[in-house]
Design a protein around this motif. Structure first.
Motif, PDB file in Angstrom:
ATOM      1  N   LEU A 188       0.826  -1.203   0.000  1.00  0.00           N
ATOM      2  CA  LEU A 188       0.000   0.000   0.000  1.00  0.00           C
ATOM      3  C   LEU A 188       0.867   1.262   0.000  1.00  0.00           C
ATOM      4  O   LEU A 188       0.576   2.236  -0.713  1.00  0.00           O
ATOM      5  CB  LEU A 188      -0.924   0.001   1.221  1.00  0.00           C
ATOM      6  CG  LEU A 188      -1.999  -1.090   1.251  1.00  0.00           C
ATOM      7  CD1 LEU A 188      -2.781  -1.033   2.554  1.00  0.00           C
ATOM      8  CD2 LEU A 188      -2.948  -0.946   0.061  1.00  0.00           C
ATOM      9  N   SER A 189       1.938   1.235   0.780  1.00  0.00           N
ATOM     10  CA  SER A 189       2.852   2.377   0.828  1.00  0.00           C
ATOM     11  C   SER A 189       3.531   2.585  -0.523  1.00  0.00           C
ATOM     12  O   SER A 189       3.712   3.717  -0.976  1.00  0.00           O
ATOM     13  CB  SER A 189       3.910   2.171   1.923  1.00  0.00           C
ATOM     14  OG  SER A 189       3.315   2.075   3.198  1.00  0.00           O
ATOM     15  N   TYR A 211       1.135   4.196  -2.933  1.00  0.00           N
ATOM     16  CA  TYR A 211       0.963   5.617  -2.625  1.00  0.00           C
ATOM     17  C   TYR A 211       2.192   6.424  -3.037  1.00  0.00           C
ATOM     18  O   TYR A 211       2.066   7.505  -3.635  1.00  0.00           O
ATOM     19  CB  TYR A 211       0.691   5.787  -1.130  1.00  0.00           C
ATOM     20  CG  TYR A 211       0.434   7.223  -0.727  1.00  0.00           C
ATOM     21  CD1 TYR A 211      -0.730   7.883  -1.133  1.00  0.00           C
ATOM     22  CD2 TYR A 211       1.346   7.914   0.050  1.00  0.00           C
ATOM     23  CE1 TYR A 211      -0.970   9.198  -0.771  1.00  0.00           C
ATOM     24  CE2 TYR A 211       1.115   9.230   0.418  1.00  0.00           C
ATOM     25  CZ  TYR A 211      -0.047   9.864   0.007  1.00  0.00           C
ATOM     26  OH  TYR A 211      -0.275  11.176   0.365  1.00  0.00           O
ATOM     27  N   TRP A 261       2.269   6.807  -6.762  1.00  0.00           N
ATOM     28  CA  TRP A 261       1.296   7.809  -7.200  1.00  0.00           C
ATOM     29  C   TRP A 261       1.831   9.217  -6.978  1.00  0.00           C
ATOM     30  O   TRP A 261       1.731  10.079  -7.854  1.00  0.00           O
ATOM     31  CB  TRP A 261      -0.010   7.603  -6.446  1.00  0.00           C
ATOM     32  CG  TRP A 261      -1.071   8.618  -6.770  1.00  0.00           C
ATOM     33  CD1 TRP A 261      -1.799   8.708  -7.926  1.00  0.00           C
ATOM     34  CD2 TRP A 261      -1.515   9.686  -5.941  1.00  0.00           C
ATOM     35  NE1 TRP A 261      -2.675   9.767  -7.851  1.00  0.00           N
ATOM     36  CE2 TRP A 261      -2.524  10.380  -6.659  1.00  0.00           C
ATOM     37  CE3 TRP A 261      -1.178  10.107  -4.659  1.00  0.00           C
ATOM     38  CZ2 TRP A 261      -3.183  11.498  -6.123  1.00  0.00           C
ATOM     39  CZ3 TRP A 261      -1.823  11.213  -4.123  1.00  0.00           C
ATOM     40  CH2 TRP A 261      -2.804  11.893  -4.854  1.00  0.00           C
ATOM     41  N   LEU A 262       2.419   9.465  -5.785  1.00  0.00           N
ATOM     42  CA  LEU A 262       3.005  10.777  -5.516  1.00  0.00           C
ATOM     43  C   LEU A 262       4.137  11.068  -6.497  1.00  0.00           C
ATOM     44  O   LEU A 262       4.254  12.184  -7.022  1.00  0.00           O
ATOM     45  CB  LEU A 262       3.540  10.837  -4.081  1.00  0.00           C
ATOM     46  CG  LEU A 262       2.522  10.913  -2.944  1.00  0.00           C
ATOM     47  CD1 LEU A 262       3.248  10.923  -1.610  1.00  0.00           C
ATOM     48  CD2 LEU A 262       1.642  12.146  -3.076  1.00  0.00           C
ATOM     49  N   LYS A 280      -1.402  15.231   4.291  1.00  0.00           N
ATOM     50  CA  LYS A 280      -0.511  14.271   3.645  1.00  0.00           C
ATOM     51  C   LYS A 280       0.603  13.787   4.570  1.00  0.00           C
ATOM     52  O   LYS A 280       1.342  12.877   4.212  1.00  0.00           O
ATOM     53  CB  LYS A 280       0.114  14.900   2.398  1.00  0.00           C
ATOM     54  CG  LYS A 280      -0.864  15.156   1.262  1.00  0.00           C
ATOM     55  CD  LYS A 280      -0.133  15.679   0.036  1.00  0.00           C
ATOM     56  CE  LYS A 280      -1.091  15.886  -1.126  1.00  0.00           C
ATOM     57  NZ  LYS A 280      -0.391  16.394  -2.332  1.00  0.00           N
ATOM     58  N   PRO A 334       0.288   9.721   5.820  1.00  0.00           N
ATOM     59  CA  PRO A 334       0.526   8.711   4.778  1.00  0.00           C
ATOM     60  C   PRO A 334       1.912   8.807   4.147  1.00  0.00           C
ATOM     61  O   PRO A 334       2.512   7.779   3.811  1.00  0.00           O
ATOM     62  CB  PRO A 334      -0.581   8.981   3.746  1.00  0.00           C
ATOM     63  CG  PRO A 334      -1.075  10.344   4.044  1.00  0.00           C
ATOM     64  CD  PRO A 334      -0.890  10.545   5.502  1.00  0.00           C
ATOM     65  N   VAL A 335       2.440  10.027   3.991  1.00  0.00           N
ATOM     66  CA  VAL A 335       3.792  10.162   3.438  1.00  0.00           C
ATOM     67  C   VAL A 335       4.815   9.587   4.408  1.00  0.00           C
ATOM     68  O   VAL A 335       5.766   8.909   4.005  1.00  0.00           O
ATOM     69  CB  VAL A 335       4.109  11.635   3.116  1.00  0.00           C
ATOM     70  CG1 VAL A 335       5.582  11.799   2.755  1.00  0.00           C
ATOM     71  CG2 VAL A 335       3.250  12.116   1.959  1.00  0.00           C
ATOM     72  N   ALA A 372       4.584   5.792   4.271  1.00  0.00           N
ATOM     73  CA  ALA A 372       5.119   5.283   3.009  1.00  0.00           C
ATOM     74  C   ALA A 372       6.638   5.390   2.960  1.00  0.00           C
ATOM     75  O   ALA A 372       7.330   4.450   2.555  1.00  0.00           O
ATOM     76  CB  ALA A 372       4.497   6.051   1.841  1.00  0.00           C
TER      77      ALA A 372
END
Length: 212
Positions: free
Chosen positions: A78-79, A82, A85-86, A121, A124-125, A128
């Motif tokens: 999942l990380s 993400y 995507w970033l 953010k 989650p950042v 990740a």
């Protein structure tokens, strides 16, 4: 704690702190408008939010590891998604139309605290970034290490902020950053994609059934 794990946590805190994002862009704007002291005040306040979000991220990572390797591997995938995507968004970033004015902070320290605690953010950042860099050493993580992990991530972030404070007041640095902001953003996007690939390399094998 092995030297490689120590360096990985330090690097995670450093990269999380220095990578261009809302906080870094804000401090450059404040520094340009009010000077290095105002920028330093903002970052000192922002560091509180970083400590809280990084600590929460590390609790989630260690917790997933303690629950089982599968939970940690799922978190890693999942990380990675993400981060990819970033990174992809950053690589495809376009030059902004006009300058986005940065509000002058009368109390930069308190502004930094509010900014750091309310950045959607941040968590989650943090998860990740730390998962991507710690995934290859997941077997070493346990609850007894948590205070040391948090302290090391704080040191890494503080070093990143010290560098930002040192450069934010320099006119040449501000000029170079503003001139090459798009290139810097895209390079950071490539770095995020690299972290995502690293996380996938370490997480996917644990989720693929072994038919042997």
């Amino acid at each position: 704690m092995t030297p490689s794990l120590l360096l990985a946590v330090l690097a995670s805190g450093f990269i999380y702190g220095i990578t261009p994002g809302p906080g870094v862009l804000a401090v450059f704007g404040i520094g340009a408008a009010h000077g290095r002291r105002a920028g330093a005040g903002f970052l000192c306040g922002h560091l509180l939010g970083d400590v809280i979000w990084c600590s929460t991220a590390l609790v989630a990572i260690v917790g997933a590891r303690e629950i089982g390797s599968t939970a940690f591997d799922v978190l890693g995938v999942l990380s990675a998604v993400y981060l990819f995507w970033l990174g992809w968004r950053a690589v495809r970033a376009q030059r902004r139309q006009g300058d986005e004015a940065q509000g002058a902070a009368r109390q930069p320290f308190w502004h930094g605290i509010v900014f750091g605690l309310t950045n959607p953010k941040a968590y989650p950042v943090a998860v990740a970034t730390f998962t991507a860099l710690l995934s290859s050493r997941a077997e070493l993580l346990n609850w007894s290490m948590l205070p040391a992990l948090i302290a090391l991530s704080f040191v890494g972030g503080a070093v990143a902020y010290a560098i930002l404070i040192g450069v934010v007041g320099a006119q040449r640095v501000r000029t170079v950053y503003q001139r090459h902001e798009l290139l810097i953003t895209r390079l950071c996007g490539v770095m995020f994609i690299g972290f995502a690939i690293n996380a996938l390399v370490h997480a996917l094998p644990g989720l693929i059934p072994n038919k042997a």
